[in-house]
Design a protein around this motif. Structure first.
Motif, PDB file in Angstrom:
ATOM      1  N   LEU A  15       0.821  -1.206   0.000  1.00 41.43           N
ATOM      2  CA  LEU A  15       0.000   0.000   0.000  1.00 41.43           C
ATOM      3  C   LEU A  15       0.860   1.263   0.000  1.00 41.43           C
ATOM      4  CD1 LEU A  15      -3.029   0.656   0.022  1.00 41.43           C
ATOM      5  CD2 LEU A  15      -2.908   0.784   2.515  1.00 41.43           C
ATOM      6  N   GLU A  16       2.089   1.147   0.488  1.00 41.92           N
ATOM      7  CA  GLU A  16       3.003   2.294   0.527  1.00 41.92           C
ATOM      8  C   GLU A  16       3.380   2.769  -0.876  1.00 41.92           C
ATOM      9  OE1 GLU A  16       3.963   3.870   3.399  1.00 41.92           O
ATOM     10  OE2 GLU A  16       2.481   2.533   4.300  1.00 41.92           O
ATOM     11  N   TYR A  17       3.213   1.911  -1.871  1.00 47.05           N
ATOM     12  CA  TYR A  17       3.569   2.269  -3.247  1.00 47.05           C
ATOM     13  C   TYR A  17       2.403   2.914  -3.998  1.00 47.05           C
ATOM     14  CZ  TYR A  17       7.774  -0.571  -2.656  1.00 47.05           C
ATOM     15  OH  TYR A  17       8.974  -1.081  -2.221  1.00 47.05           O
ATOM     16  N   ILE A  18       1.245   2.970  -3.388  1.00 44.98           N
ATOM     17  CA  ILE A  18       0.063   3.501  -4.055  1.00 44.98           C
ATOM     18  C   ILE A  18      -0.104   4.980  -3.724  1.00 44.98           C
ATOM     19  CG2 ILE A  18      -2.406   3.210  -4.444  1.00 44.98           C
ATOM     20  CD1 ILE A  18      -0.629   0.797  -5.207  1.00 44.98           C
ATOM     21  N   GLU A  19      -0.134   5.804  -4.759  1.00 49.80           N
ATOM     22  CA  GLU A  19      -0.290   7.245  -4.586  1.00 49.80           C
ATOM     23  C   GLU A  19      -1.699   7.669  -4.972  1.00 49.80           C
ATOM     24  OE1 GLU A  19       2.728   9.020  -6.974  1.00 49.80           O
ATOM     25  OE2 GLU A  19       4.375   8.024  -5.903  1.00 49.80           O
ATOM     26  N   GLU A  20      -2.152   8.739  -4.368  1.00 47.28           N
ATOM     27  CA  GLU A  20      -3.492   9.237  -4.646  1.00 47.28           C
ATOM     28  C   GLU A  20      -3.642   9.550  -6.133  1.00 47.28           C
ATOM     29  OE1 GLU A  20      -7.036  11.635  -2.621  1.00 47.28           O
ATOM     30  OE2 GLU A  20      -5.039  11.814  -1.757  1.00 47.28           O
ATOM     31  N   GLY A  21      -4.793   9.153  -6.679  1.00 52.46           N
ATOM     32  CA  GLY A  21      -5.080   9.401  -8.087  1.00 52.46           C
ATOM     33  C   GLY A  21      -4.613   8.308  -9.017  1.00 52.46           C
TER      34      GLY A  21
END
Length: 237
Positions: A15-21
């Motif tokens: 989840l740390e690799y997922i950025e907003e948008g």
């Protein structure tokens, strides 16, 4: 730490690799489901992403958690896909398809800018093949397809029972695309690339569960913590 807890640890690290948008591909299986759960909690706090599911099961889970879902027709390019694996070796070669979603998983993964694999340490192997290799096949000409698979597999050093996957009542398992699954019990696959190329020669094989050159990074959770494979060698994501 239990196997379930290890899956959660790998999922939360991804989840740390997922950025907003971001546009995110969501995998299928028990470990991928942990990632969807974690993402759902973040979305509930106002985090915005658009996702594409690799199966009807994942689609239903994500929608129930309030995750915004789309399709590859509307979002033909994804930023990242997070999925599990049935086996993974040190070169980031995978066997996938234990849940029967290998075709859609491969379509979504290859439509993505990068793929993260999450798994507990039991899925890490030196040589692929102890887990039966799934093949998604069309029903027409099944016996001929099975014979050709067996002959070509022997040519690249693989031999073993090839069994049609069935449900508990004995009925054939059907994928979300309406196809059948053949599980190849080879024991070991000495040359995964050669087997992958051989299976592509069989007209009745829609797709095989070897994922080669697709995964960019793997997060492996074990009793001694998290191990990341591939992060140093790539520009991921």
């Amino acid at each position: 730490m239990s196997q379930d807890a290890l899956k959660v640890a790998a999922a939360e690290q991804a989840l740390e690799y997922i950025e907003e948008g971001m546009r995110v591909g969501l995998g299928t299986g028990s470990t991928a489901a942990k990632f969807v759960e974690a993402l759902g909690r973040k979305v509930a706090q106002g985090f915005k992403v658009t996702c594409v599911a690799t199966s009807e099961v994942t689609q239903a889970q994500a929608l129930a958690l309030g995750i915004q879902m789309s399709t590859l027709d509307d979002q033909p390019y994804l930023d990242i896909t997070v999925d599990g694996a049935d086996e993974i070796d040190g070169a980031l070669r995978l066997i996938k398809g234990g849940g029967g979603a290998l075709l859609r998983e491969k379509i979504v993964a290859t439509a993505s800018g990068g793929m993260i694999v999450i798994a507990d340490a039991s899925k890490q192997v030196e040589t692929l093949g102890a887990f039966p290799l799934p093949l998604e096949v069309v029903p027409f000409g099944l016996a001929a397809t099975r014979n050709m698979i067996s002959a070509l597999a022997i040519d690249v050093g693989c031999e073993g029972d090839i069994r049609m996957r069935t449900l508990s009542d004995g009925a054939p398992f059907r994928t979300d695309s309406g196809n059948l699954i053949l599980d190849c019990h080879f024991g070991r696959i000495p040359a995964p690339e050669e087997l992958d190329e051989a299976l592509k020669l069989v007209p009745g094989v829609v797709e095989n569960g070897l994922f080669i050159g697709i995964a960019d990074l793997a997060i492996i959770a074990g009793s001694d913590g998290l191990t990341v494979i591939g992060a140093e060698e790539s520009d991921f994501p």
